[in-house]
Structures are given as structure tokens and as C-alpha cells.
Design a protein around this motif. Structure first.
Motif, PDB file in Angstrom:
ATOM      1  N   LYS A  42       0.813  -1.218   0.000  1.00 23.64           N
ATOM      2  CA  LYS A  42       0.000   0.000   0.000  1.00 23.64           C
ATOM      3  C   LYS A  42       0.848   1.270   0.000  1.00 23.64           C
ATOM      4  O   LYS A  42       0.346   2.355  -0.259  1.00 23.64           O
ATOM      5  N   ALA A  43       2.139   1.129   0.289  1.00 21.82           N
ATOM      6  CA  ALA A  43       3.022   2.292   0.459  1.00 21.82           C
ATOM      7  C   ALA A  43       3.281   2.996  -0.873  1.00 21.82           C
ATOM      8  O   ALA A  43       3.340   2.379  -1.919  1.00 21.82           O
ATOM      9  N   CYS A  44       3.441   4.303  -0.797  1.00 24.86           N
ATOM     10  CA  CYS A  44       3.722   5.129  -1.975  1.00 24.86           C
ATOM     11  C   CYS A  44       5.195   5.539  -2.039  1.00 24.86           C
ATOM     12  O   CYS A  44       5.617   6.145  -3.010  1.00 24.86           O
ATOM     13  N   GLN A  45       5.971   5.233  -1.007  1.00 25.90           N
ATOM     14  CA  GLN A  45       7.364   5.653  -0.954  1.00 25.90           C
ATOM     15  C   GLN A  45       8.268   4.651  -1.673  1.00 25.90           C
ATOM     16  O   GLN A  45       7.841   3.577  -2.059  1.00 25.90           O
ATOM     17  N   THR A  46       9.523   5.010  -1.808  1.00 28.54           N
ATOM     18  CA  THR A  46      10.501   4.109  -2.413  1.00 28.54           C
ATOM     19  C   THR A  46      11.397   3.470  -1.357  1.00 28.54           C
ATOM     20  O   THR A  46      12.060   2.482  -1.629  1.00 28.54           O
ATOM     21  N   LYS A  47      11.412   4.047  -0.140  1.00 24.80           N
ATOM     22  CA  LYS A  47      12.219   3.496   0.940  1.00 24.80           C
ATOM     23  C   LYS A  47      11.370   3.348   2.196  1.00 24.80           C
ATOM     24  O   LYS A  47      10.367   4.028   2.370  1.00 24.80           O
ATOM     25  N   CYS A  48      11.795   2.437   3.059  1.00 23.87           N
ATOM     26  CA  CYS A  48      11.084   2.248   4.322  1.00 23.87           C
ATOM     27  C   CYS A  48      12.090   1.917   5.414  1.00 23.87           C
ATOM     28  O   CYS A  48      13.238   1.588   5.142  1.00 23.87           O
ATOM     29  N   TRP A  49      11.642   1.990   6.662  1.00 25.15           N
ATOM     30  CA  TRP A  49      12.482   1.655   7.794  1.00 25.15           C
ATOM     31  C   TRP A  49      12.263   0.195   8.152  1.00 25.15           C
ATOM     32  O   TRP A  49      11.136  -0.269   8.252  1.00 25.15           O
ATOM     33  N   VAL A  50      13.367  -0.520   8.349  1.00 25.22           N
ATOM     34  CA  VAL A  50      13.320  -1.942   8.677  1.00 25.22           C
ATOM     35  C   VAL A  50      14.118  -2.164   9.951  1.00 25.22           C
ATOM     36  O   VAL A  50      15.203  -1.613  10.112  1.00 25.22           O
ATOM     37  N   THR A  51      13.580  -2.960  10.871  1.00 24.87           N
ATOM     38  CA  THR A  51      14.335  -3.299  12.072  1.00 24.87           C
ATOM     39  C   THR A  51      15.078  -4.607  11.839  1.00 24.87           C
ATOM     40  O   THR A  51      14.495  -5.599  11.410  1.00 24.87           O
ATOM     41  N   VAL A  52      16.356  -4.579  12.097  1.00 28.04           N
ATOM     42  CA  VAL A  52      17.196  -5.768  12.041  1.00 28.04           C
ATOM     43  C   VAL A  52      17.770  -5.928  13.436  1.00 28.04           C
ATOM     44  O   VAL A  52      18.699  -5.215  13.809  1.00 28.04           O
ATOM     45  N   GLY A  53      17.191  -6.831  14.197  1.00 27.35           N
ATOM     46  CA  GLY A  53      17.565  -6.938  15.603  1.00 27.35           C
ATOM     47  C   GLY A  53      17.058  -5.717  16.341  1.00 27.35           C
ATOM     48  O   GLY A  53      15.864  -5.443  16.377  1.00 27.35           O
ATOM     49  N   SER A  54      17.967  -4.919  16.876  1.00 32.19           N
ATOM     50  CA  SER A  54      17.562  -3.702  17.575  1.00 32.19           C
ATOM     51  C   SER A  54      17.984  -2.446  16.805  1.00 32.19           C
ATOM     52  O   SER A  54      17.972  -1.348  17.342  1.00 32.19           O
ATOM     53  N   LEU A  83      17.549   0.122  13.447  1.00 25.63           N
ATOM     54  CA  LEU A  83      16.662   0.593  12.376  1.00 25.63           C
ATOM     55  C   LEU A  83      17.493   0.948  11.152  1.00 25.63           C
ATOM     56  O   LEU A  83      18.486   1.667  11.262  1.00 25.63           O
ATOM     57  N   ILE A  84      17.077   0.441   9.993  1.00 27.79           N
ATOM     58  CA  ILE A  84      17.798   0.697   8.750  1.00 27.79           C
ATOM     59  C   ILE A  84      16.811   1.197   7.709  1.00 27.79           C
ATOM     60  O   ILE A  84      15.723   0.646   7.559  1.00 27.79           O
ATOM     61  N   LYS A  85      17.208   2.235   6.964  1.00 28.96           N
ATOM     62  CA  LYS A  85      16.393   2.710   5.854  1.00 28.96           C
ATOM     63  C   LYS A  85      16.771   1.872   4.635  1.00 28.96           C
ATOM     64  O   LYS A  85      17.945   1.778   4.276  1.00 28.96           O
ATOM     65  N   HIS A  86      15.772   1.232   4.028  1.00 31.82           N
ATOM     66  CA  HIS A  86      16.021   0.241   2.989  1.00 31.82           C
ATOM     67  C   HIS A  86      15.052   0.449   1.830  1.00 31.82           C
ATOM     68  O   HIS A  86      13.945   0.940   2.033  1.00 31.82           O
ATOM     69  N   LYS A  87      15.477   0.056   0.623  1.00 27.71           N
ATOM     70  CA  LYS A  87      14.588   0.171  -0.535  1.00 27.71           C
ATOM     71  C   LYS A  87      13.386  -0.747  -0.353  1.00 27.71           C
ATOM     72  O   LYS A  87      13.504  -1.866   0.142  1.00 27.71           O
ATOM     73  N   LEU A  88      12.208  -0.246  -0.752  1.00 29.19           N
ATOM     74  CA  LEU A  88      10.959  -0.975  -0.581  1.00 29.19           C
ATOM     75  C   LEU A  88      10.973  -2.309  -1.317  1.00 29.19           C
ATOM     76  O   LEU A  88      10.533  -3.328  -0.771  1.00 29.19           O
ATOM     77  N   SER A  89      11.482  -2.337  -2.540  1.00 27.91           N
ATOM     78  CA  SER A  89      11.483  -3.575  -3.322  1.00 27.91           C
ATOM     79  C   SER A  89      12.386  -4.630  -2.686  1.00 27.91           C
ATOM     80  O   SER A  89      12.026  -5.823  -2.638  1.00 27.91           O
ATOM     81  N   ASP A  90      13.535  -4.206  -2.172  1.00 27.97           N
ATOM     82  CA  ASP A  90      14.437  -5.152  -1.512  1.00 27.97           C
ATOM     83  C   ASP A  90      13.829  -5.682  -0.216  1.00 27.97           C
ATOM     84  O   ASP A  90      13.975  -6.859   0.116  1.00 27.97           O
TER      85      ASP A  90
END
Length: 130
Positions: free
Chosen positions: A46-58, A60-67
Motif C-alpha cells: 500500500k506504500a507510496c514511498q521508495t524506501k522504508c524503515w526496517v528493524t534488524v535486531g535492535s 533501524l535501517i532505511k532500505h529500498k521498498l522492493s528489496d
């Protein structure tokens, strides 16, 4: 039956019962994670952005939506495999426990669905209609 045999018998029953409970708990945890991944995949679609925040353990990483979507889908596949493996092993363990308790196996607990190949063969011979 002497006490050593009775103790060994009770220990084997308790050990197997503990494994069954641990497997059930593990299935619940994996299923909870699978549901969280499913929710995340739905939110990503549903997102319109190209990047999102992902938690890896503790972290936060900004990552491409497709990846991120690819990572979540791969994780979903692995979770499904792990859950199905635990569930099939759980059936065997429950029947082993019932054997130790001198009870008959649960009827129908070891049933597996027909494969696509088997269903197609039955359909060709007119023995099964879908």
C-alpha cells in the motif's frame, strides 16, 4: 518391573512430552512472526514511498521498498517450511508418546493430501472429479 525400569519409562515419557510442548510453543512463535511478516507485506504493497524503515535486531535501517519486500517474501517461505516441518514431526512425536503410554494412535493424524500428480491420475481415470 523394578524401580529403575519404571523410572526410565517415566523419564522417556516426560522427555517426549516436553519436546512436544516445546515444538508447539515454537510453532506459535513462528506463526506469530509469519503473521507480522504478512502484515508488513500488506503495508508495503500500500506504500507510496521508495524506501522504508526496517528493524534488524535492535537496529533501524532505511532500505529500498522492493528489496525489503523480497526479504520478507523469502522469510515467509522459510517460515512456512519450518512450521510445516515442525508440524509433521509433531504428529510423529505425539504418536510415539501415545505408544509409550500404550494408547492407540490418533485416527487420521498421519493423513496427507493427494499430490497434484495423484489427483490428475485419478481424474484421468474418472475416479475423481475436482
Amino acid at each position: 518391573m523394578d524401580q529403575a525400569k519404571v523410572l526410565k519409562y517415566l523419564i522417556s515419557i516426560e522427555k517426549l512430552a516436553e519436546e512436544i510442548l516445546n515444538d508447539k510453543h515454537e510453532i506459535m512463535l513462528l506463526d506469530k512472526r509469519r503473521n507480522q511478516n504478512r502484515e508488513a507485506l500488506r503495508d508495503i504493497s500500500k506504500a507510496c514511498q521508495t524506501k522504508c524503515w526496517v528493524t534488524v535486531g535492535s537496529v533501524l535501517i532505511k532500505h529500498k521498498l522492493s528489496d525489503t519486500k523480497t526479504l520478507l517474501e523469502a522469510d515467509q517461505k522459510q517460515l512456512n517450511i519450518d512450521i510445516n516441518k515442525l508440524r509433521s514431526n509433531l504428529k510423529v512425536k505425539v504418536n510415539d508418546l501415545r505408544d509409550l503410554e500404550m494408547q492407540p494412535p490418533i485416527p487420521g493424524s498421519m493423513l496427507v493430501p493427494l499430490s497434484d500428480k495423484e489427483t490428475a491420475g485419478l481424474s484421468r481415470n474418472g475416479l475423481f472429479s475436482s
